[in-house]
Design an enzyme around this catalytic site. Structure first.
Site, PDB file in Angstrom:
ATOM      1  N   PHE A 188      41.507  32.169  44.811  1.00  0.00           N
ATOM      2  CA  PHE A 188      41.085  33.355  45.575  1.00  0.00           C
ATOM      3  C   PHE A 188      40.431  34.566  44.798  1.00  0.00           C
ATOM      4  O   PHE A 188      40.240  35.493  45.491  1.00  0.00           O
ATOM      5  CB  PHE A 188      42.268  33.667  46.468  1.00  0.00           C
ATOM      6  CG  PHE A 188      43.452  34.183  45.503  1.00  0.00           C
ATOM      7  CD1 PHE A 188      43.437  35.359  45.016  1.00  0.00           C
ATOM      8  CD2 PHE A 188      44.403  33.005  45.226  1.00  0.00           C
ATOM      9  CE1 PHE A 188      44.822  35.425  44.400  1.00  0.00           C
ATOM     10  CE2 PHE A 188      45.845  33.260  44.536  1.00  0.00           C
ATOM     11  CZ  PHE A 188      45.780  34.630  44.032  1.00  0.00           C
ATOM     12  N   THR A 230      52.014  39.523  52.438  1.00  0.00           N
ATOM     13  CA  THR A 230      50.535  39.488  51.988  1.00  0.00           C
ATOM     14  C   THR A 230      49.800  38.308  52.936  1.00  0.00           C
ATOM     15  O   THR A 230      48.879  38.474  53.387  1.00  0.00           O
ATOM     16  CB  THR A 230      50.368  38.870  50.551  1.00  0.00           C
ATOM     17  OG1 THR A 230      50.953  39.604  49.635  1.00  0.00           O
ATOM     18  CG2 THR A 230      48.879  38.500  50.377  1.00  0.00           C
ATOM     19  N   HIS A 236      46.228  47.321  49.806  1.00  0.00           N
ATOM     20  CA  HIS A 236      46.952  46.924  48.762  1.00  0.00           C
ATOM     21  C   HIS A 236      48.007  47.862  48.205  1.00  0.00           C
ATOM     22  O   HIS A 236      47.829  49.087  48.427  1.00  0.00           O
ATOM     23  CB  HIS A 236      45.850  47.107  47.441  1.00  0.00           C
ATOM     24  CG  HIS A 236      46.748  46.781  46.066  1.00  0.00           C
ATOM     25  ND1 HIS A 236      46.962  45.379  45.990  1.00  0.00           N
ATOM     26  CD2 HIS A 236      46.934  47.477  45.137  1.00  0.00           C
ATOM     27  CE1 HIS A 236      47.487  45.608  44.195  1.00  0.00           C
ATOM     28  NE2 HIS A 236      47.711  46.849  44.163  1.00  0.00           N
ATOM     29  N   TYR A 262      42.266  43.297  39.633  1.00  0.00           N
ATOM     30  CA  TYR A 262      42.745  42.131  39.981  1.00  0.00           C
ATOM     31  C   TYR A 262      42.670  41.051  38.810  1.00  0.00           C
ATOM     32  O   TYR A 262      43.045  39.753  38.936  1.00  0.00           O
ATOM     33  CB  TYR A 262      41.878  41.297  40.936  1.00  0.00           C
ATOM     34  CG  TYR A 262      41.989  41.917  42.321  1.00  0.00           C
ATOM     35  CD1 TYR A 262      43.182  42.079  42.970  1.00  0.00           C
ATOM     36  CD2 TYR A 262      41.030  42.464  43.118  1.00  0.00           C
ATOM     37  CE1 TYR A 262      43.235  42.591  43.945  1.00  0.00           C
ATOM     38  CE2 TYR A 262      41.166  43.250  44.211  1.00  0.00           C
ATOM     39  CZ  TYR A 262      42.457  43.062  44.840  1.00  0.00           C
ATOM     40  OH  TYR A 262      42.485  43.742  46.069  1.00  0.00           O
ATOM     41  N   LYS A 322      41.607  48.911  52.166  1.00  0.00           N
ATOM     42  CA  LYS A 322      40.473  48.127  51.822  1.00  0.00           C
ATOM     43  C   LYS A 322      39.124  48.416  52.850  1.00  0.00           C
ATOM     44  O   LYS A 322      39.589  49.057  53.672  1.00  0.00           O
ATOM     45  CB  LYS A 322      40.738  46.810  51.698  1.00  0.00           C
ATOM     46  CG  LYS A 322      41.906  46.579  50.475  1.00  0.00           C
ATOM     47  CD  LYS A 322      42.343  44.906  50.454  1.00  0.00           C
ATOM     48  CE  LYS A 322      43.343  44.780  49.180  1.00  0.00           C
ATOM     49  NZ  LYS A 322      43.754  43.390  49.193  1.00  0.00           N
ATOM     50  N   ARG A 332      55.856  48.578  50.282  1.00  0.00           N
ATOM     51  CA  ARG A 332      56.011  47.281  50.290  1.00  0.00           C
ATOM     52  C   ARG A 332      56.339  46.931  51.674  1.00  0.00           C
ATOM     53  O   ARG A 332      55.902  46.113  52.384  1.00  0.00           O
ATOM     54  CB  ARG A 332      56.626  46.413  49.143  1.00  0.00           C
ATOM     55  CG  ARG A 332      55.989  46.719  47.714  1.00  0.00           C
ATOM     56  CD  ARG A 332      54.824  46.192  47.416  1.00  0.00           C
ATOM     57  NE  ARG A 332      54.818  44.630  47.491  1.00  0.00           N
ATOM     58  CZ  ARG A 332      53.891  43.845  47.134  1.00  0.00           C
ATOM     59  NH1 ARG A 332      52.541  44.436  47.044  1.00  0.00           N
ATOM     60  NH2 ARG A 332      54.022  42.395  47.024  1.00  0.00           N
ATOM     61  N   GLU A 353      47.853  50.848  37.886  1.00  0.00           N
ATOM     62  CA  GLU A 353      46.766  50.839  38.878  1.00  0.00           C
ATOM     63  C   GLU A 353      46.240  52.279  39.059  1.00  0.00           C
ATOM     64  O   GLU A 353      44.981  52.679  39.420  1.00  0.00           O
ATOM     65  CB  GLU A 353      47.303  50.075  40.233  1.00  0.00           C
ATOM     66  CG  GLU A 353      47.312  48.682  40.108  1.00  0.00           C
ATOM     67  CD  GLU A 353      48.076  48.218  41.055  1.00  0.00           C
ATOM     68  OE1 GLU A 353      48.744  48.675  42.022  1.00  0.00           O
ATOM     69  OE2 GLU A 353      48.225  46.777  41.129  1.00  0.00           O
ATOM     70  N   ASN A 399      42.527  41.273  53.839  1.00  0.00           N
ATOM     71  CA  ASN A 399      43.788  42.046  53.929  1.00  0.00           C
ATOM     72  C   ASN A 399      43.408  43.594  53.974  1.00  0.00           C
ATOM     73  O   ASN A 399      42.317  43.917  53.047  1.00  0.00           O
ATOM     74  CB  ASN A 399      44.806  41.906  52.599  1.00  0.00           C
ATOM     75  CG  ASN A 399      45.919  41.955  52.765  1.00  0.00           C
ATOM     76  OD1 ASN A 399      46.349  42.917  53.449  1.00  0.00           O
ATOM     77  ND2 ASN A 399      46.874  41.265  52.137  1.00  0.00           N
ATOM     78  N   ARG A 443      50.122  45.146  57.842  1.00  0.00           N
ATOM     79  CA  ARG A 443      49.468  43.712  57.706  1.00  0.00           C
ATOM     80  C   ARG A 443      49.697  43.267  58.988  1.00  0.00           C
ATOM     81  O   ARG A 443      48.995  42.406  59.539  1.00  0.00           O
ATOM     82  CB  ARG A 443      49.916  43.103  56.495  1.00  0.00           C
ATOM     83  CG  ARG A 443      49.442  43.713  55.220  1.00  0.00           C
ATOM     84  CD  ARG A 443      49.884  42.924  53.854  1.00  0.00           C
ATOM     85  NE  ARG A 443      49.026  43.433  52.716  1.00  0.00           N
ATOM     86  CZ  ARG A 443      49.733  43.577  51.808  1.00  0.00           C
ATOM     87  NH1 ARG A 443      50.896  42.852  51.599  1.00  0.00           N
ATOM     88  NH2 ARG A 443      48.955  43.841  50.686  1.00  0.00           N
TER      89      ARG A 443
END
Length: 141
Positions: free
Chosen positions: A51, A85, A109, A43, A3, A79, A120, A106, A96
């Site tokens: 959010f 998250t 993704h 999203y 991001k 993951r 995606e 964040n 993270r």
């Protein structure tokens, strides 16, 4: 996907390096500016949640690095490397856990299932933008 905060903080190489060191195989990579329409599609499952608009605003605030990785149990491994998250719950050593302070900002993704990954990937890549190549080190992983 990395991001905008990853680029702003000059962490692109660090994050990609963690995925490479795990043994995952990079087959698609591009820097891009995401349109509001694409962000809303990406999203879409969160539409109506409090959010949602923050997600869309952040992902469209600057360039991102879209990526496609392959490997055994790829979604699960990414993951785990990514971490929870919630930055407060993300373990030290995860992406993270090491680089996030706020859920809304964040740094990465990661698809939550193979089905989500397929959807995606199709949003961000054309088939000809993905590259199959033989990894000479595959037998070590």
């Amino acid at each position: 996907m990395l991001k905008p905060g990853v680029l702003h903080r000059r962490l692109v190489g660090e994050v990609i390096g963690r995925l490479e060191k795990k043994g995952l195989k990079l087959v698609g990579l591009k820097m891009m500016k995401i349109s509001t329409e694409l962000a809303e599609n990406h999203y879409g499952e969160h539409k109506g949640k409090p959010f949602y608009q923050d997600l869309v605003d952040y992902i469209t605030s600057g360039p991102v690095i879209a990526m496609v990785w392959e490997g055994d149990d790829c979604v699960t491994l990414i993951r785990r490397l990514t971490g929870s998250t919630s930055p407060a719950e993300a373990a030290p050593g995860t992406i993270r856990g090491d680089f996030c302070m706020h859920t809304q900002h964040n740094v990465i993704h990661a698809s939550d299932s193979a089905e989500s990954a397929e959807r995606e990937i199709s949003l961000f890549f054309k088939p000809e933008e993905l590259f199959e190549w033989e990894d000479a080190n595959a037998h070590w992983f």
